[in-house]
Design an enzyme around this catalytic site. Structure first.
Site, PDB file in Angstrom:
ATOM      1  N   SER A 112       0.831  -1.211   0.000  1.00 58.82           N
ATOM      2  CA  SER A 112       0.000   0.000   0.000  1.00 58.82           C
ATOM      3  C   SER A 112       0.862   1.257   0.000  1.00 58.82           C
ATOM      4  O   SER A 112       1.920   1.310   0.637  1.00 58.82           O
ATOM      5  CB  SER A 112      -0.904   0.011   1.240  1.00 58.82           C
ATOM      6  OG  SER A 112      -1.568   1.255   1.350  1.00 58.82           O
ATOM      7  N   TYR A 135      -2.918   5.494  -4.453  1.00 56.60           N
ATOM      8  CA  TYR A 135      -4.129   6.293  -4.615  1.00 56.60           C
ATOM      9  C   TYR A 135      -3.725   7.514  -5.410  1.00 56.60           C
ATOM     10  O   TYR A 135      -2.570   7.941  -5.381  1.00 56.60           O
ATOM     11  CB  TYR A 135      -4.673   6.749  -3.249  1.00 56.60           C
ATOM     12  CG  TYR A 135      -5.436   5.681  -2.501  1.00 56.60           C
ATOM     13  CD1 TYR A 135      -6.586   5.129  -3.026  1.00 56.60           C
ATOM     14  CD2 TYR A 135      -5.002   5.240  -1.258  1.00 56.60           C
ATOM     15  CE1 TYR A 135      -7.295   4.159  -2.343  1.00 56.60           C
ATOM     16  CE2 TYR A 135      -5.705   4.270  -0.561  1.00 56.60           C
ATOM     17  CZ  TYR A 135      -6.850   3.738  -1.112  1.00 56.60           C
ATOM     18  OH  TYR A 135      -7.544   2.781  -0.438  1.00 56.60           O
ATOM     19  N   THR A 161      -5.618   2.255  -7.268  1.00 58.89           N
ATOM     20  CA  THR A 161      -6.976   1.993  -6.768  1.00 58.89           C
ATOM     21  C   THR A 161      -7.899   3.117  -7.218  1.00 58.89           C
ATOM     22  O   THR A 161      -7.630   4.293  -6.956  1.00 58.89           O
ATOM     23  CB  THR A 161      -6.958   1.851  -5.235  1.00 58.89           C
ATOM     24  OG1 THR A 161      -6.190   0.690  -4.918  1.00 58.89           O
ATOM     25  CG2 THR A 161      -8.356   1.709  -4.663  1.00 58.89           C
ATOM     26  N   LYS A 238      -7.415  -1.138  -9.791  1.00 58.41           N
ATOM     27  CA  LYS A 238      -8.144  -1.946  -8.787  1.00 58.41           C
ATOM     28  C   LYS A 238      -9.435  -1.244  -8.413  1.00 58.41           C
ATOM     29  O   LYS A 238      -9.417  -0.055  -8.064  1.00 58.41           O
ATOM     30  CB  LYS A 238      -7.275  -2.122  -7.547  1.00 58.41           C
ATOM     31  CG  LYS A 238      -7.986  -2.726  -6.342  1.00 58.41           C
ATOM     32  CD  LYS A 238      -7.005  -3.020  -5.234  1.00 58.41           C
ATOM     33  CE  LYS A 238      -7.658  -3.557  -3.977  1.00 58.41           C
ATOM     34  NZ  LYS A 238      -8.206  -2.500  -3.138  1.00 58.41           N
ATOM     35  N   HIS A 262     -13.280  -3.246  -2.773  1.00 63.65           N
ATOM     36  CA  HIS A 262     -12.480  -2.725  -1.658  1.00 63.65           C
ATOM     37  C   HIS A 262     -12.874  -3.421  -0.352  1.00 63.65           C
ATOM     38  O   HIS A 262     -12.890  -2.826   0.723  1.00 63.65           O
ATOM     39  CB  HIS A 262     -12.691  -1.210  -1.540  1.00 63.65           C
ATOM     40  CG  HIS A 262     -11.517  -0.434  -1.051  1.00 63.65           C
ATOM     41  ND1 HIS A 262     -10.822   0.447  -1.836  1.00 63.65           N
ATOM     42  CD2 HIS A 262     -10.907  -0.383   0.159  1.00 63.65           C
ATOM     43  CE1 HIS A 262      -9.863   1.016  -1.126  1.00 63.65           C
ATOM     44  NE2 HIS A 262      -9.883   0.505   0.090  1.00 63.65           N
TER      45      HIS A 262
HETATM   46  C1  LIG Z   1      -7.305  -2.636   6.963  1.00 60.23           C
HETATM   47  C2  LIG Z   1      -7.447  -2.534   5.474  1.00 60.23           C
HETATM   48  C3  LIG Z   1      -6.722  -1.595   4.791  1.00 60.23           C
HETATM   49  C4  LIG Z   1      -6.836  -1.490   3.393  1.00 60.23           C
HETATM   50  N1  LIG Z   1      -6.051  -0.594   2.743  1.00 60.23           N
HETATM   51  C5  LIG Z   1      -6.149  -0.509   1.401  1.00 60.23           C
HETATM   52  C6  LIG Z   1      -5.319   0.377   0.689  1.00 60.23           C
HETATM   53  O1  LIG Z   1      -4.451   1.053   1.245  1.00 60.23           O
HETATM   54  N2  LIG Z   1      -5.494   0.446  -0.658  1.00 60.23           N
HETATM   55  C7  LIG Z   1      -6.429  -0.314  -1.316  1.00 60.23           C
HETATM   56  O2  LIG Z   1      -6.565  -0.212  -2.525  1.00 60.23           O
HETATM   57  N3  LIG Z   1      -7.204  -1.171  -0.654  1.00 60.23           N
HETATM   58  C8  LIG Z   1      -7.090  -1.303   0.675  1.00 60.23           C
HETATM   59  N4  LIG Z   1      -7.852  -2.195   1.326  1.00 60.23           N
HETATM   60  C9  LIG Z   1      -8.753  -3.083   0.557  1.00 60.23           C
HETATM   61  C10 LIG Z   1      -8.011  -4.373   0.139  1.00 60.23           C
HETATM   62  O3  LIG Z   1      -6.995  -4.093  -0.776  1.00 60.23           O
HETATM   63  C11 LIG Z   1      -8.948  -5.377  -0.511  1.00 60.23           C
HETATM   64  O4  LIG Z   1      -9.585  -4.787  -1.617  1.00 60.23           O
HETATM   65  C12 LIG Z   1     -10.003  -5.964   0.411  1.00 60.23           C
HETATM   66  O5  LIG Z   1      -9.547  -6.055   1.739  1.00 60.23           O
HETATM   67  C13 LIG Z   1     -10.362  -7.359  -0.117  1.00 60.23           C
HETATM   68  O6  LIG Z   1     -11.355  -7.926   0.635  1.00 60.23           O
HETATM   69  P1  LIG Z   1     -11.074  -9.014   1.781  1.00 60.23           P
HETATM   70  O7  LIG Z   1     -10.592  -8.272   2.969  1.00 60.23           O
HETATM   71  O8  LIG Z   1     -12.430  -9.623   1.979  1.00 60.23           O
HETATM   72  O9  LIG Z   1     -10.056 -10.015   1.264  1.00 60.23           O
HETATM   73  C14 LIG Z   1      -7.735  -2.326   2.699  1.00 60.23           C
HETATM   74  C15 LIG Z   1      -8.473  -3.279   3.396  1.00 60.23           C
HETATM   75  C16 LIG Z   1      -8.332  -3.394   4.762  1.00 60.23           C
HETATM   76  C17 LIG Z   1      -9.120  -4.461   5.477  1.00 60.23           C
HETATM   77  C1  LIG Z   2      -5.351   8.437   4.459  1.00 65.67           C
HETATM   78  C2  LIG Z   2      -5.106   7.000   4.711  1.00 65.67           C
HETATM   79  C3  LIG Z   2      -6.123   6.213   3.981  1.00 65.67           C
HETATM   80  C4  LIG Z   2      -5.883   4.772   4.213  1.00 65.67           C
HETATM   81  C5  LIG Z   2      -6.962   4.042   3.526  1.00 65.67           C
HETATM   82  C6  LIG Z   2      -6.703   2.610   3.538  1.00 65.67           C
HETATM   83  C7  LIG Z   2      -7.791   1.935   2.822  1.00 65.67           C
HETATM   84  O1  LIG Z   2      -7.865   1.952   1.625  1.00 65.67           O
HETATM   85  C8  LIG Z   2      -8.778   1.256   3.546  1.00 65.67           C
HETATM   86  O2  LIG Z   2      -9.612   0.579   2.941  1.00 65.67           O
HETATM   87  O3  LIG Z   2      -8.798   1.388   4.777  1.00 65.67           O
END
Ligand SMILES: Cc1cc2nc3c(=O)[nH]c(=O)nc-3n(C[C@H](O)[C@H](O)[C@H](O)COP(=O)(O)O)c2cc1C
Ligand SMILES: CCCCCCC(=O)C(=O)O
Length: 370
Positions: A112, A135, A161, A238, A262
């Site tokens: 990330s 992002y 994303t 994504k 997401h």
């Molecule tokens: C704690 C957390 C942080 C995440 N941070 C990001 C991120 O920084 N960028 C992003 O594109 N998706 C982020 N996601 C979404 C994941 O990339 C992913 O799309 C999603 O968790 C998939 O679903 P799952 O948790 O059921 O496997 C995050 C998800 C979680 C749970």
């Molecule tokens: C400004 C920080 C944003 C972090 C977002 C992470 C993310 O995508 C998520 O689903 O949580």
């Protein structure tokens, strides 16, 4: 999910139970939660529960092969790690440990842009394939610098994303006044830019407020030309859920897409990721690889997504559970276990090669398709 508190760790939900006991409650809500009433979060998992499989027999399954190539890189498994922010929220080593674990399992790790370890330290620790997630920040100078650093450090692709021009209304985080603790920072971005992520408050999420200030909500398909001009790395989008956007992605020359909502954290009420997969795969028609995430918890879930046409399947929350429960060994264990479940399901469905997986393995209709 029920699991005895002690005993062998057999599957992803075991890591989830172990992690629950060691993760701070507000961080737990940040990880587990989704947007608003979490309908889409629940739908992602429920979509897999509707599917049943059509096993074939007598096909020689003495050797099962889960290896896959993507953009010229070889992986031992088609199950990789989705980008998730701030791994140091659950483990002191953070993304360095995740990279070690994913590398040990021969799996892709998408780092990330809000990683809590430097891109360079993560790359040094990783024996395997890394991509950098982005992002679209308003500060294009910051983006250009991140892209240059990723290429220099050996990252193999960029994953942009596109489903989060603003952060979803995550009621758990808003109720908790969630903010990132002062000891965990998005070290790859100037701390002055990130300062507001540390300032919570009643009824508001600091990360949502930060995103509202720092993400560029004006971007359109035309802006992809700017990104393309910054790098020769493959660009993967994504957060695609419709045939219309999949066709636009092909027309704009991106190199791959991830079907994803997401993890139910953005638009509550959005279609379950699995239900969107067939229409996107059909629209792309083989023009580029389609990856998938959302609700994958077991090897059989991965098998279903692969059978619907995904080249690779990413896990979001499960690697965080495993990291919290067991550090790098936990992440490797999770990925090896889930890949083992996939190999087992391939053997028992009589499809020993990934190329054997197609829609004939599914007996239920998913997203209007078999
Ligand atoms: C704690 C957390 C942080 C995440 N941070 C990001 C991120 O920084 N960028 C992003 O594109 N998706 C982020 N996601 C979404 C994941 O990339 C992913 O799309 C999603 O968790 C998939 O679903 P799952 O948790 O059921 O496997 C995050 C998800 C979680 C749970
Ligand atoms: C400004 C920080 C944003 C972090 C977002 C992470 C993310 O995508 C998520 O689903 O949580």
């Amino acid at each position: 999910m029920t699991r005895p508190r002690t005993g062998p760790v057999l599957t992803a939900s075991d890591y989830q139970h172990l992690a629950r006991d060691v993760v701070d409650p507000d961080v737990w809500d940040f990880i587990e939660g989704g947007a608003e009433s979490e309908r889409t979060l629940a739908a992602n998992v429920a979509a897999f529960d509707r599917v049943r499989l059509r096993p074939r027999v007598l096909t020689d399954v003495s050797t099962v092969d889960t290896a896959v190539s993507l953009f010229g890189a070889d992986f031992a498994t088609p199950i990789g790690v989705a980008p998730t922010a701030y791994h140091r929220l659950v483990d002191a080593e953070g993304e360095v440990a995740t990279a070690q674990g994913a590398g040990a399992a021969g799996a892709l790790f998408v780092v990330s842009v809000f990683a809590s370890r430097t891109l360079e330290d993560i790359a040094k620790a990783s024996p395997g394939g890394l991509w950098l997630h982005l992002y679209w920040l308003s500060r294009r100078d910051v983006l250009a610098d991140l892209i240059r650093r990723a290429a220099d450090a050996g990252y193999q692709a960029l994953l942009l994303t596109v489903d989060a021009p603003r952060i979803g209304r995550r009621w758990r985080d808003m109720r908790n006044g969630f903010a990132i603790g002062a000891d965990v920072t998005a070290v790859n971005i100037d701390e002055a830019v990130m300062a507001s992520t540390h300032r919570g408050g009643t009824g508001r999420s600091a990360i949502a407020e930060h995103a509202a200030q720092s993400f560029d909500q004006t971007v359109t398909w035309a802006d992809l030309a700017w990104l393309r001009a910054q790098t020769s790395l493959p660009i993967v989008l994504k957060g695609i859920l419709t045939a219309e956007d999949a066709i636009l992605a092909v027309e704009h020359g991106v190199d791959g897409i991830v079907v994803s909502n997401h993890g139910g954290r953005q638009l509550d009420g959005a279609v379950a990721a699995l239900d969107a997969l067939p229409e996107v795969v059909d629209a792309v028609g083989g023009a580029m690889p389609v990856l998938f995430d959302g609700g994958v918890r077991r090897g059989t879930d991965a098998l279903v997504a692969l059978a619907l046409g995904a080249r690779m399947v990413l896990l979001g929350r499960p690697p965080l559970w495993a990291l919290a429960a067991g550090g790098a060994d936990g992440v490797a264990g999770l990925l090896e276990t889930t890949t083992g479940e996939l190999a087992h399901a391939m053997a028992l469905t009589g499809r020993p090669r990934l190329a054997d997986l197609d829609r004939t393995v599914l007996s239920f209709r998913v997203g209007g398709e078999r």
